[in-house]
Write a protein that holds these residues in place. Sequence first.
Motif, short mmCIF file in Angstrom:
data_model
loop_
_atom_site.label_atom_id
_atom_site.label_comp_id
_atom_site.label_asym_id
_atom_site.label_seq_id
_atom_site.Cartn_x
_atom_site.Cartn_y
_atom_site.Cartn_z
N HIS A 12 0.83 -1.21 0.00
CA HIS A 12 0.00 0.00 0.00
C HIS A 12 0.86 1.25 0.00
O HIS A 12 1.75 1.42 0.84
CB HIS A 12 -0.92 0.02 1.22
CG HIS A 12 -1.88 1.18 1.20
ND1 HIS A 12 -2.90 1.30 0.28
CD2 HIS A 12 -1.95 2.29 1.98
CE1 HIS A 12 -3.57 2.41 0.50
NE2 HIS A 12 -3.01 3.03 1.52
N ILE A 22 0.93 5.73 -0.89
CA ILE A 22 0.20 6.98 -1.04
C ILE A 22 1.12 7.98 -1.72
O ILE A 22 2.30 8.12 -1.35
CB ILE A 22 -0.26 7.54 0.32
CG1 ILE A 22 -1.10 6.50 1.06
CG2 ILE A 22 -1.04 8.83 0.16
CD1 ILE A 22 -1.27 6.79 2.52
N THR A 51 -3.65 6.66 -4.24
CA THR A 51 -3.32 5.46 -3.48
C THR A 51 -3.08 4.29 -4.43
O THR A 51 -3.63 4.23 -5.52
CB THR A 51 -4.45 5.08 -2.49
OG1 THR A 51 -5.66 4.85 -3.22
CG2 THR A 51 -4.66 6.19 -1.47
N TRP A 63 -2.47 3.36 -9.77
CA TRP A 63 -2.88 4.34 -8.77
C TRP A 63 -4.32 4.79 -9.03
O TRP A 63 -4.76 4.88 -10.17
CB TRP A 63 -1.97 5.56 -8.80
CG TRP A 63 -0.54 5.25 -8.48
CD1 TRP A 63 0.41 4.76 -9.32
CD2 TRP A 63 0.10 5.41 -7.21
NE1 TRP A 63 1.61 4.60 -8.67
CE2 TRP A 63 1.45 5.00 -7.36
CE3 TRP A 63 -0.33 5.87 -5.97
CZ2 TRP A 63 2.36 5.05 -6.32
CZ3 TRP A 63 0.58 5.92 -4.91
CH2 TRP A 63 1.91 5.50 -5.09
N GLY A 76 -5.23 7.03 3.16
CA GLY A 76 -5.14 8.00 2.07
C GLY A 76 -6.35 8.06 1.17
O GLY A 76 -6.37 8.85 0.22
#
Length: 641
Positions: A190, A192, A208, A216, A261
């Motif tokens: 994961h 951001i 994200t 993304w 995020g």
Amino acid sequence: MKLYGKLLASLFLIPLGLAGCTGSTHNTNSSFWNSRGPFSGQLLAISCITSSQCVVGGATSGNSALIMTQGEDGNWTKATTDGQLAIVTALDCPSADICYALGNHTVEPYPTVEKSVDGGRTWKFAMTWSQLGAVGTIYCFNSSSCLVGGTLGDPIVSTQDGGKSWAFSSVPTSFYHLNVQGIYCPTKTHCIAVGSSLAKHSFGVALTSDDSGKTWTASTTPALASLLDITNISCNSAISCVGVGSTIDGAPAGLTSNDGGASWRTFDLPPSVTGINGLSCQNSSQSCWVAGGNSKNQPVIATTSDLGSSWNVFQPGGTSAVGIQNILCASSASSCVAVGTNGKNTSSYIFESLGSADISSQVLANQSTSENGVAFNATIDSLSQLYQAAASAGMPASLLPSGIPQNQVNPWSLMVVGDSTALDIGIDILGDANAANASPTVTGIVGCGVVGSGTLVEKGQSGIIPPAECSTWSETYQSEIDSNKPDVVLFLTGRWEEVTRDLNGSLVNLGQPAYDNLVESNLQEAIRILASKGAAVVALTSPANFTGQSNTGGTWPEDSTARLDIFNSLVRQAVNAVGGNTYVYNYSELVTPNDQFSWSVGGVSVRSADGIHYSVAGGAWLGRWLVPVAWSYLQKSKQAG
């Protein structure tokens, strides 16, 4: 308002990839800040190998990369580079041996990565990209897997083999000129990314990824639209993250997310911190540190242990530093490291936070941002406050506008016109113009000045074809003036007049009488067009640029002081020839005093990494300065009748 495009880049607002050096630290109320230096050059980036061994990077006074490593004894030693980096703006050391540095190449100002396999002591070229547009940030999962953020159509690239090969990530195509300034991955998969995008104006963006940065998706939180940008990102856990950036009016802004995020809310930052350049958060807690400067050009570090509900503000003293450029708190819970520079970027300091000392003299404030505490309001809501904010930067008195009223002024309209550098400051002027009761519009034609013919020779490369819009610049100016009928116009160009051109098979440049006459004639035409509906026209002199060293080791001809001086003389001559309510403002002295290129002014890193445009923070700072200037010249024109 017609926006032809904008190249956004942040030179110094660089978030830190903390893999291998995640930010756990002590309560700052029981620590103090010790300074080392001065070191020659400017320092902008930090990464730590262990809690006591870090690497810092920036540029020398001669505009070549500067990297220093900290040994086990705490002393700092200059590293050996291969000469291919002009500046280091981001660093990440994911292991004891492997470090990556991101910056601009010395020949072409493209984002470039260099790699060290000995803990930062020696560096070699790894990769450069023209598609990334401008430098942003670097984040590494481990020694072989990293993400790099930049600008334009393909703003994120990744490597899985230690930098031998790189692949462009899939990002949403709905953003125009996406500028990725920060990446943080709280887990192995994961990630951001934060930054900004330009549509009709710049606004904050958060993305994200759940596949280690390969694809993304965008957060649709409405709060992001109220921001000019998001420049830094750091996380306390897999889902708890903090970001900092600036509002549309240029004030510092904080954001928190409790869902990794996907969504965000804003929170206030202490008003004594007027510019935020660095962010570091502690793992598994609610503690974060932000660093930057205050309105008095002093370095400031603020800490929170409750994600922004309350703050302690510290002012490390004893140096000539005018601001903190970056901060990183190491995992040992016993130290933080920050870097700062003086106002001329000729010397830098390293600040180290050490435990077990009384720092009561350094605690400037402990103020609450909760509903029951002190309300922080950094919004500027009048022209007089804009003037005060500009004046606090300590510019020469000759550059200060005068006669600023204490109360709100009557409505007026402001237009910024020119090339992409005008577009840069024009976008960032919007919030402050609205605060001054001005209706702003921006017309900036990317890649175009007031000479629309011929091919270009830039950085030794010939045959460069300018955009098609360059041939119709005068029609564009006239159309925008006819449509908007502004009260005052700020006019900025120069870069594309200062390059060498091939006109009908002959190479011409400033300093040749025939070409000088052509440029002055076209400047006169531009000024007459801009004044044709009664506007007061303020022509801004062009600042110095630096696009890297030439093949012979000096500056490129188009960056020379000689060409700059000739162009600015032609600007003054053109204004004198047109007459009427037309004026010259010495903008070059504001941005590059004495025509000497500098990455920062008054503690603010003003220029973007390409050495031509402006950083997000720089654009906001300059915009804030220029609104009172525009209003002042408008009053002068009214007095002249």
